[in-house]
Design a protein around this motif. Sequence first.
Motif, PDB file in Angstrom:
ATOM      1  N   LEU A  35      78.884  42.412  50.493  1.00 40.46           N
ATOM      2  CA  LEU A  35      77.511  42.539  50.021  1.00 40.46           C
ATOM      3  C   LEU A  35      77.326  41.843  48.685  1.00 40.46           C
ATOM      4  N   GLU A  36      76.106  41.381  48.458  1.00 38.48           N
ATOM      5  CA  GLU A  36      75.735  40.803  47.176  1.00 38.48           C
ATOM      6  C   GLU A  36      75.167  41.886  46.274  1.00 38.48           C
ATOM      7  N   ALA A  37      74.440  42.843  46.864  1.00 38.51           N
ATOM      8  CA  ALA A  37      73.845  43.922  46.082  1.00 38.51           C
ATOM      9  C   ALA A  37      73.706  45.170  46.939  1.00 38.51           C
ATOM     10  N   ALA A  38      74.071  46.297  46.357  1.00 47.11           N
ATOM     11  CA  ALA A  38      73.864  47.604  46.981  1.00 47.11           C
ATOM     12  C   ALA A  38      73.578  48.579  45.835  1.00 47.11           C
ATOM     13  N   TRP A  39      72.349  48.640  45.435  1.00 47.17           N
ATOM     14  CA  TRP A  39      71.983  49.445  44.273  1.00 47.17           C
ATOM     15  C   TRP A  39      71.749  50.902  44.620  1.00 47.17           C
ATOM     16  N   VAL A  40      71.892  51.230  45.893  1.00 51.28           N
ATOM     17  CA  VAL A  40      71.823  52.615  46.363  1.00 51.28           C
ATOM     18  C   VAL A  40      72.904  52.785  47.432  1.00 51.28           C
ATOM     19  N   PRO A  41      73.275  54.027  47.747  1.00 51.84           N
ATOM     20  CA  PRO A  41      74.264  54.231  48.814  1.00 51.84           C
ATOM     21  C   PRO A  41      73.755  53.677  50.152  1.00 51.84           C
ATOM     22  N   TYR A  42      74.691  53.404  51.059  1.00 50.12           N
ATOM     23  CA  TYR A  42      74.339  52.904  52.388  1.00 50.12           C
ATOM     24  C   TYR A  42      75.384  53.383  53.387  1.00 50.12           C
ATOM     25  N   ARG A  43      75.054  53.239  54.661  1.00 47.40           N
ATOM     26  CA  ARG A  43      75.957  53.656  55.736  1.00 47.40           C
ATOM     27  C   ARG A  43      76.242  52.486  56.670  1.00 47.40           C
ATOM     28  N   ILE A  44      77.433  52.499  57.240  1.00 43.79           N
ATOM     29  CA  ILE A  44      77.774  51.566  58.313  1.00 43.79           C
ATOM     30  C   ILE A  44      77.843  52.408  59.579  1.00 43.79           C
ATOM     31  N   GLU A  45      77.037  52.037  60.576  1.00 44.04           N
ATOM     32  CA  GLU A  45      76.910  52.839  61.791  1.00 44.04           C
ATOM     33  C   GLU A  45      77.126  51.978  63.028  1.00 44.04           C
ATOM     34  N   TYR A  46      77.421  52.637  64.140  1.00 45.56           N
ATOM     35  CA  TYR A  46      77.570  51.931  65.411  1.00 45.56           C
ATOM     36  C   TYR A  46      76.934  52.734  66.531  1.00 45.56           C
ATOM     37  N   SER A  47      76.618  52.019  67.629  1.00 46.78           N
ATOM     38  CA  SER A  47      75.963  52.646  68.770  1.00 46.78           C
ATOM     39  C   SER A  47      76.301  51.854  70.030  1.00 46.78           C
ATOM     40  N   THR A  48      76.309  52.535  71.160  1.00 41.07           N
ATOM     41  CA  THR A  48      76.468  51.835  72.437  1.00 41.07           C
ATOM     42  C   THR A  48      75.110  51.534  73.069  1.00 41.07           C
ATOM     43  N   ASP A  49      74.058  52.280  72.672  1.00 39.62           N
ATOM     44  CA  ASP A  49      72.755  52.127  73.326  1.00 39.62           C
ATOM     45  C   ASP A  49      71.606  51.721  72.395  1.00 39.62           C
ATOM     46  N   GLY A  50      71.836  51.619  71.103  1.00 36.13           N
ATOM     47  CA  GLY A  50      70.784  51.247  70.168  1.00 36.13           C
ATOM     48  C   GLY A  50      69.851  52.378  69.785  1.00 36.13           C
ATOM     49  N   GLU A  51      70.147  53.587  70.252  1.00 34.28           N
ATOM     50  CA  GLU A  51      69.318  54.751  69.935  1.00 34.28           C
ATOM     51  C   GLU A  51      70.098  55.858  69.238  1.00 34.28           C
ATOM     52  N   HIS A  52      71.313  56.088  69.662  1.00 30.44           N
ATOM     53  CA  HIS A  52      72.157  57.149  69.099  1.00 30.44           C
ATOM     54  C   HIS A  52      73.284  56.503  68.311  1.00 30.44           C
ATOM     55  N   TYR A  53      73.330  56.784  67.007  1.00 32.35           N
ATOM     56  CA  TYR A  53      74.282  56.138  66.111  1.00 32.35           C
ATOM     57  C   TYR A  53      75.291  57.133  65.557  1.00 32.35           C
ATOM     58  N   GLU A  54      76.496  56.648  65.349  1.00 36.72           N
ATOM     59  CA  GLU A  54      77.561  57.393  64.677  1.00 36.72           C
ATOM     60  C   GLU A  54      77.890  56.636  63.390  1.00 36.72           C
ATOM     61  N   THR A  55      78.238  57.380  62.347  1.00 37.67           N
ATOM     62  CA  THR A  55      78.582  56.758  61.073  1.00 37.67           C
ATOM     63  C   THR A  55      80.058  56.389  61.051  1.00 37.67           C
ATOM     64  N   LEU A  56      80.342  55.127  60.756  1.00 43.81           N
ATOM     65  CA  LEU A  56      81.720  54.689  60.536  1.00 43.81           C
ATOM     66  C   LEU A  56      82.137  54.983  59.105  1.00 43.81           C
ATOM     67  N   ARG A  57      81.205  54.766  58.177  1.00 38.99           N
ATOM     68  CA  ARG A  57      81.521  55.005  56.774  1.00 38.99           C
ATOM     69  C   ARG A  57      80.243  55.168  55.965  1.00 38.99           C
ATOM     70  N   ALA A  58      80.249  56.152  55.080  1.00 42.93           N
ATOM     71  CA  ALA A  58      79.188  56.302  54.089  1.00 42.93           C
ATOM     72  C   ALA A  58      79.695  55.644  52.808  1.00 42.93           C
TER      73      ALA A  58
END
Length: 136
Positions: free
Chosen positions: A73-96
């Motif tokens: 990343l170039e900038a992340a001035w607030v927290p963010y999450r990395i998430e994944y999904s198999t269907d584009g509707e239900h997501y699981e967090t890989l990392r906060a």
Amino acid sequence: TDEDIKTGKEEAERVNIALHKPVTATTREGNYLKDYAVDGDPTTRWGSLPTGEAWLQVDLGKVCKVSGLEAFLEAAWVPYRIEYSTDGEHYETLRACQKDELTVALNDLNVEARYVRLIRDGENWFSIYELAVYGE
């Protein structure tokens, strides 16, 4: 090679399955296009507007076995999450991730995903040089 097999150096080449795949994003800052986040060029980037919802998502095209992920990343001035999904509707967090966490490397993953996204928690600038997803 035969020499690698004899010495036990069997190492699979990591393939970036997100490279040049379709990307969606909620916003865009100026000429910092969403496709720049998966173009393989560490000098280009996607940037969000500082207000409203902000996320960037890559569509791997099909459900894939994901073994690793890198985000630069170039900038992340607030927290963010990395998430994944198999269907584009239900997501699981890989990392906060914490604000200002500009490099993330997740190795030894064992998940199935079609969609991988970075989503900002809060409002401020959010900018991604490169998102690489490894697997098959």
